[in-house]
Motif scaffolding. Structure first.
Motif, PDB file in Angstrom:
ATOM      1  N   GLU A  42       0.400  -1.077   0.281  1.00  0.00           N
ATOM      2  CA  GLU A  42      -0.180  -0.178  -0.092  1.00  0.00           C
ATOM      3  C   GLU A  42       1.110   1.286   0.012  1.00  0.00           C
ATOM      4  O   GLU A  42       0.476   2.497  -0.870  1.00  0.00           O
ATOM      5  N   GLU A  43       2.147   1.191   0.439  1.00  0.00           N
ATOM      6  CA  GLU A  43       2.795   2.718   0.749  1.00  0.00           C
ATOM      7  C   GLU A  43       3.380   2.582  -0.428  1.00  0.00           C
ATOM      8  O   GLU A  43       4.287   4.023  -0.928  1.00  0.00           O
ATOM      9  N   LYS A  44       3.970   1.341  -1.352  1.00  0.00           N
ATOM     10  CA  LYS A  44       5.061   1.911  -2.651  1.00  0.00           C
ATOM     11  C   LYS A  44       4.810   0.165  -3.604  1.00  0.00           C
ATOM     12  O   LYS A  44       4.215  -0.365  -3.258  1.00  0.00           O
ATOM     13  N   LYS A  45       5.711   0.845  -4.862  1.00  0.00           N
ATOM     14  CA  LYS A  45       5.834  -0.682  -5.850  1.00  0.00           C
ATOM     15  C   LYS A  45       6.960  -1.524  -4.675  1.00  0.00           C
ATOM     16  O   LYS A  45       7.812  -0.406  -4.137  1.00  0.00           O
ATOM     17  N   MET A  46       7.171  -2.512  -5.175  1.00  0.00           N
ATOM     18  CA  MET A  46       8.460  -3.440  -3.830  1.00  0.00           C
ATOM     19  C   MET A  46       8.575  -4.115  -5.553  1.00  0.00           C
ATOM     20  O   MET A  46       8.411  -5.069  -5.502  1.00  0.00           O
ATOM     21  N   ARG A  47      10.021  -4.346  -5.303  1.00  0.00           N
ATOM     22  CA  ARG A  47      10.528  -5.484  -5.489  1.00  0.00           C
ATOM     23  C   ARG A  47      10.661  -6.689  -4.547  1.00  0.00           C
ATOM     24  O   ARG A  47       9.930  -6.740  -3.255  1.00  0.00           O
ATOM     25  N   PHE A  48      11.030  -8.162  -5.473  1.00  0.00           N
ATOM     26  CA  PHE A  48      11.067  -9.608  -3.869  1.00  0.00           C
ATOM     27  C   PHE A  48      12.068  -9.024  -3.307  1.00  0.00           C
ATOM     28  O   PHE A  48      11.405 -10.047  -1.896  1.00  0.00           O
ATOM     29  N   SER A  49      13.138  -8.224  -3.410  1.00  0.00           N
ATOM     30  CA  SER A  49      13.978  -8.601  -2.787  1.00  0.00           C
ATOM     31  C   SER A  49      13.397  -7.397  -1.599  1.00  0.00           C
ATOM     32  O   SER A  49      14.233  -8.115  -0.171  1.00  0.00           O
ATOM     33  N   GLU A  50      12.724  -6.583  -2.233  1.00  0.00           N
ATOM     34  CA  GLU A  50      12.677  -5.766  -0.721  1.00  0.00           C
ATOM     35  C   GLU A  50      11.198  -6.082   0.499  1.00  0.00           C
ATOM     36  O   GLU A  50      11.485  -6.145   1.247  1.00  0.00           O
ATOM     37  N   LEU A  51      10.492  -6.856  -0.498  1.00  0.00           N
ATOM     38  CA  LEU A  51       9.494  -7.529   0.563  1.00  0.00           C
ATOM     39  C   LEU A  51      10.153  -8.487   1.099  1.00  0.00           C
ATOM     40  O   LEU A  51       9.870  -8.883   2.470  1.00  0.00           O
ATOM     41  N   LYS A  52      11.124  -9.228   0.648  1.00  0.00           N
ATOM     42  CA  LYS A  52      11.652 -10.344   2.010  1.00  0.00           C
ATOM     43  C   LYS A  52      12.668  -9.605   3.049  1.00  0.00           C
ATOM     44  O   LYS A  52      12.205  -9.655   4.045  1.00  0.00           O
ATOM     45  N   LYS A  53      12.967  -8.526   2.733  1.00  0.00           N
ATOM     46  CA  LYS A  53      13.899  -7.606   3.383  1.00  0.00           C
ATOM     47  C   LYS A  53      12.765  -7.204   4.542  1.00  0.00           C
ATOM     48  O   LYS A  53      12.886  -7.280   5.770  1.00  0.00           O
ATOM     49  N   GLU A  54      11.625  -6.804   4.238  1.00  0.00           N
ATOM     50  CA  GLU A  54      10.440  -6.510   5.187  1.00  0.00           C
ATOM     51  C   GLU A  54      10.550  -7.705   5.941  1.00  0.00           C
ATOM     52  O   GLU A  54       9.642  -7.325   7.482  1.00  0.00           O
ATOM     53  N   PHE A  55      10.052  -8.629   5.393  1.00  0.00           N
ATOM     54  CA  PHE A  55       9.693  -9.845   5.948  1.00  0.00           C
ATOM     55  C   PHE A  55      10.971 -11.155   6.151  1.00  0.00           C
ATOM     56  O   PHE A  55      10.803 -12.183   5.831  1.00  0.00           O
ATOM     57  N   ASP A  56      11.270 -10.783   6.621  1.00  0.00           N
ATOM     58  CA  ASP A  56      12.882 -11.623   7.336  1.00  0.00           C
ATOM     59  C   ASP A  56      12.477 -13.008   7.840  1.00  0.00           C
ATOM     60  O   ASP A  56      13.394 -14.011   7.191  1.00  0.00           O
ATOM     61  N   TYR A  57      11.679 -13.359   8.132  1.00  0.00           N
ATOM     62  CA  TYR A  57      11.452 -14.264   8.593  1.00  0.00           C
ATOM     63  C   TYR A  57      10.114 -14.778   7.879  1.00  0.00           C
ATOM     64  O   TYR A  57      10.281 -16.089   9.153  1.00  0.00           O
ATOM     65  N   ILE A  58       9.677 -14.864   6.927  1.00  0.00           N
ATOM     66  CA  ILE A  58       9.313 -15.732   6.346  1.00  0.00           C
ATOM     67  C   ILE A  58      10.068 -16.033   5.348  1.00  0.00           C
ATOM     68  O   ILE A  58      11.438 -15.323   4.407  1.00  0.00           O
TER      69      ILE A  58
END
Length: 122
Positions: A42-58
Motif C-alpha cells: 500500500e505504501e509503494k511498489k516493491m521488488r521481491f528482495s525488498e519484500l523479503k527484507k521487510e519480512f525476513d521471518y518468511i
C-alpha cells in the motif's frame, strides 16, 4: 501454480463458502501473511528482495506462494521488466487499494481489543 481438483472436498467447500460476500472477502485476504504483504505494498511498489527484507521471518517459498495467490486473486499486479538481471515489481491493483480504509479500521479494532485482552489476562 497447481490447480485443485474441481470435485475435491476443498473445492466444493470453497464454492459454497464464497457465496457469502463477507466470507468471500475474508478468503481473499485470509492467511498468515497476505494482510502484511498488502499493507506494505500500500505504501509503494516493491521488488521481491525488498519484500523479503521487510519480512525476513518468511521463507522465500512462502512469500512467493502468497504473492502468487494475491496475484491470482487480482489483488497484486506483477510487472516483469526485460532487463539483465530481470527486475520484477509488485504493486496493488485498484481492487486491493479499496481495502485501505478497511485495513485501517480493522487495525484500530485489533489494537483496541488486543490491548484490552492483555489487561483481562493480567
Amino acid at each position: 501454480m497447481a490447480t485443485r481438483k474441481k470435485n475435491s472436498t476443498y473445492s466444493r467447500n470453497e464454492n459454497i463458502i464464497i457465496e457469502c460476500d463477507l466470507t468471500y472477502a475474508v478468503n481473499k485476504i485470509g492467511g498468515r501473511w497476505k494482510i502484511l504483504i498488502l499493507s506494505k505494498l500500500e505504501e509503494k511498489k516493491m521488488r521481491f528482495s525488498e519484500l523479503k527484507k521487510e519480512f525476513d521471518y518468511i521463507t522465500e517459498r512462502m512469500l512467493t506462494l502468497q504473492l502468487r495467490a494475491l496475484e491470482q486473486d487480482g489483488l497484486v499486479k506483477r510487472t516483469v521488466y526485460a532487463e539483465v538481471p530481470p527486475r520484477v515489481e509488485y504493486e496493488l491493483t485498484e481492487m486491493a487499494l479499496e481495502f485501505g480504509p478497511i485495513f485501517k479500521q480493522l487495525s484500530a479494532w485489533g489494537g483496541k481489543h488486543r490491548n484490552s485482552a492483555k489487561k483481562d489476562v493480567a
